[in-house]
Design an enzyme around this catalytic site. Structure first.
Site, PDB file in Angstrom:
ATOM      1  CG  ASP A  14     -42.550 -38.809  39.403  1.00 29.76           C
ATOM      2  OD1 ASP A  14     -42.156 -39.782  40.759  1.00 29.76           O
ATOM      3  OD2 ASP A  14     -43.780 -38.250  40.199  1.00 29.76           O
ATOM      4  CB  ILE A  15     -39.141 -43.069  40.331  1.00 26.76           C
ATOM      5  CG1 ILE A  15     -38.647 -44.475  39.503  1.00 26.76           C
ATOM      6  CG2 ILE A  15     -40.127 -43.645  40.945  1.00 26.76           C
ATOM      7  CD1 ILE A  15     -37.371 -45.673  40.604  1.00 26.76           C
ATOM      8  N   GLY A  36     -43.067 -40.372  50.760  1.00 24.35           N
ATOM      9  CA  GLY A  36     -42.531 -40.570  49.780  1.00 24.35           C
ATOM     10  C   GLY A  36     -42.903 -41.167  48.342  1.00 24.35           C
ATOM     11  CG  ASP A  38     -43.515 -47.849  49.836  1.00 28.84           C
ATOM     12  OD1 ASP A  38     -44.587 -47.719  48.446  1.00 28.84           O
ATOM     13  OD2 ASP A  38     -43.937 -47.930  50.582  1.00 28.84           O
ATOM     14  CB  SER A 125     -32.531 -45.966  52.532  1.00 25.26           C
ATOM     15  OG  SER A 125     -32.409 -47.400  53.316  1.00 25.26           O
ATOM     16  CB  THR A 126     -30.856 -40.679  50.885  1.00 23.64           C
ATOM     17  OG1 THR A 126     -31.976 -40.580  49.461  1.00 23.64           O
ATOM     18  CG2 THR A 126     -30.131 -41.479  50.233  1.00 23.64           C
ATOM     19  N   GLY A 127     -34.387 -40.707  52.157  1.00 31.41           N
ATOM     20  CA  GLY A 127     -35.807 -39.980  52.809  1.00 31.41           C
ATOM     21  C   GLY A 127     -35.666 -39.910  53.834  1.00 31.41           C
ATOM     22  CE1 TYR A 129     -38.255 -46.175  56.686  1.00 31.93           C
ATOM     23  CE2 TYR A 129     -36.941 -47.707  55.140  1.00 31.93           C
ATOM     24  CZ  TYR A 129     -38.344 -47.379  56.019  1.00 31.93           C
ATOM     25  OH  TYR A 129     -39.178 -48.189  56.715  1.00 31.93           O
TER      26      TYR A 129
HETATM   27  P1  ADP Z   1     -36.846 -44.196  52.804  1.00 29.54           P
HETATM   28  O1  ADP Z   1     -37.659 -44.745  53.264  1.00 29.54           O
HETATM   29  O2  ADP Z   1     -36.358 -45.637  51.812  1.00 29.54           O
HETATM   30  O3  ADP Z   1     -35.301 -43.395  53.262  1.00 29.54           O
HETATM   31  P2  ADP Z   1     -38.269 -42.348  50.746  1.00 29.54           P
HETATM   32  O4  ADP Z   1     -39.253 -42.972  49.899  1.00 29.54           O
HETATM   33  O5  ADP Z   1     -38.277 -41.576  52.245  1.00 29.54           O
HETATM   34  O6  ADP Z   1     -38.324 -44.072  51.251  1.00 29.54           O
HETATM   35  O7  ADP Z   1     -37.258 -40.994  50.199  1.00 29.54           O
HETATM   36  C1  ADP Z   1     -36.172 -42.186  49.653  1.00 29.54           C
HETATM   37  C2  ADP Z   1     -35.874 -41.074  48.426  1.00 29.54           C
HETATM   38  O8  ADP Z   1     -36.507 -41.405  47.405  1.00 29.54           O
HETATM   39  C3  ADP Z   1     -35.494 -40.080  48.429  1.00 29.54           C
HETATM   40  O9  ADP Z   1     -34.062 -39.565  48.424  1.00 29.54           O
HETATM   41  C4  ADP Z   1     -36.688 -39.062  47.914  1.00 29.54           C
HETATM   42  O10 ADP Z   1     -36.058 -37.801  47.361  1.00 29.54           O
HETATM   43  C5  ADP Z   1     -36.815 -39.603  47.034  1.00 29.54           C
HETATM   44  N1  ADP Z   1     -38.265 -39.575  46.350  1.00 29.54           N
HETATM   45  C6  ADP Z   1     -39.191 -39.332  46.696  1.00 29.54           C
HETATM   46  N2  ADP Z   1     -40.491 -39.341  45.907  1.00 29.54           N
HETATM   47  C7  ADP Z   1     -40.180 -39.878  44.666  1.00 29.54           C
HETATM   48  C8  ADP Z   1     -40.083 -39.862  42.886  1.00 29.54           C
HETATM   49  N3  ADP Z   1     -41.361 -39.986  43.092  1.00 29.54           N
HETATM   50  N4  ADP Z   1     -39.398 -40.300  42.531  1.00 29.54           N
HETATM   51  C9  ADP Z   1     -38.062 -40.473  42.720  1.00 29.54           C
HETATM   52  N5  ADP Z   1     -37.866 -40.733  43.993  1.00 29.54           N
HETATM   53  C10 ADP Z   1     -38.907 -39.855  44.849  1.00 29.54           C
END
Ligand code: ADP
Length: 177
Positions: A14-15, A36, A38, A125-127, A129
């Site tokens: 988790d970032i 996600g 964000d 973009s891999t969620g 988007y």
């Molecule tokens: P986008 O709209 O750019 O696709 P998302 O947030 O939906 O953004 O997804 C982008 C990536 O972030 C996905 O691979 C998702 O699994 C990942 N993600 C979601 N939550 C977290 C987190 N807390 N820490 C790191 N990566 C995350």
């Protein structure tokens, strides 16, 4: 893996928990938060990040796809959040790859200007988007490599944080871990 003096690391997790100078947010062009990664950043970072995003929005009207802006990191362990807007993937749009490249490159340019030594990227973009994960991983790694090879900067560590198993496995394959 090392590129010149910078180590590339791969972490599954988790970032919002990572102690680096800057974390990158996969934001949307409104800069007003979303789901996600964000959502997680704004939830854990507190209201200060959103206030700063609103100020940027008032000044320049949000953030265009492929571009990046930065705020402080509120309650998070990082010092800065660099907000970049990934492309919404669609088969018809042949600009997807360039725009995703720009996200990584422009985020690193901001990191350079802020003189940060460590930065962590989510899989932009891999969620929601829907960018194909393998293609996105190759673009991410190539864009970071090209920046590190061609620019002067203070970066000692660049971390790719993968939240899901599939991305983690793909990055492992490409980075050869
Ligand atoms: P986008 O709209 O750019 O696709 P998302 O947030 O939906 O953004 O997804 C982008 C990536 O972030 C996905 O691979 C998702 O699994 C990942 N993600 C979601 N939550 C977290 C987190 N807390 N820490 C790191 N990566 C995350």
């Amino acid at each position: 893996m090392k590129i010149k003096n910078t180590t590339i690391e791969l972490i599954k997790g988790d970032i919002t928990t990572i102690e680096v100078d800057a974390i990158v947010n996969a934001a949307n062009s409104s800069l007003l938060g979303g789901g996600g990664v964000d959502g997680a950043i704004h939830r854990k970072g507190g209201s200060q990040i959103l206030e700063e995003c609103k100020a940027i929005r008032n000044r320049q009207g949000g953030c265009k796809t492929g571009e990046a802006v930065y705020t402080t990191a509120g309650l998070l362990p990082a010092k800065y959040v660099i907000h970049t807007v990934g492309p919404v993937w669609s088969k018809e749009n042949n600009k997807n790859n360039q725009l995703l490249t720009n996200c990584y490159y422009n985020s690193l340019s901001i990191a350079k200007n802020l003189q940060v030594t460590s930065i962590a990227f989510p899989n932009i973009s891999t969620g929601v988007y829907k960018f194909p994960k393998k293609e996105a991983a190759n673009i991410a790694i190539n864009s970071v490599r090209s920046f590190l090879e061609s620019e002067n900067h203070h970066l000692k560590t660049v971390i790719f944080i993968c939240f899901d198993d599939e991305n983690y496995r793909l990055y492992q394959e490409i980075l050869g871990d």
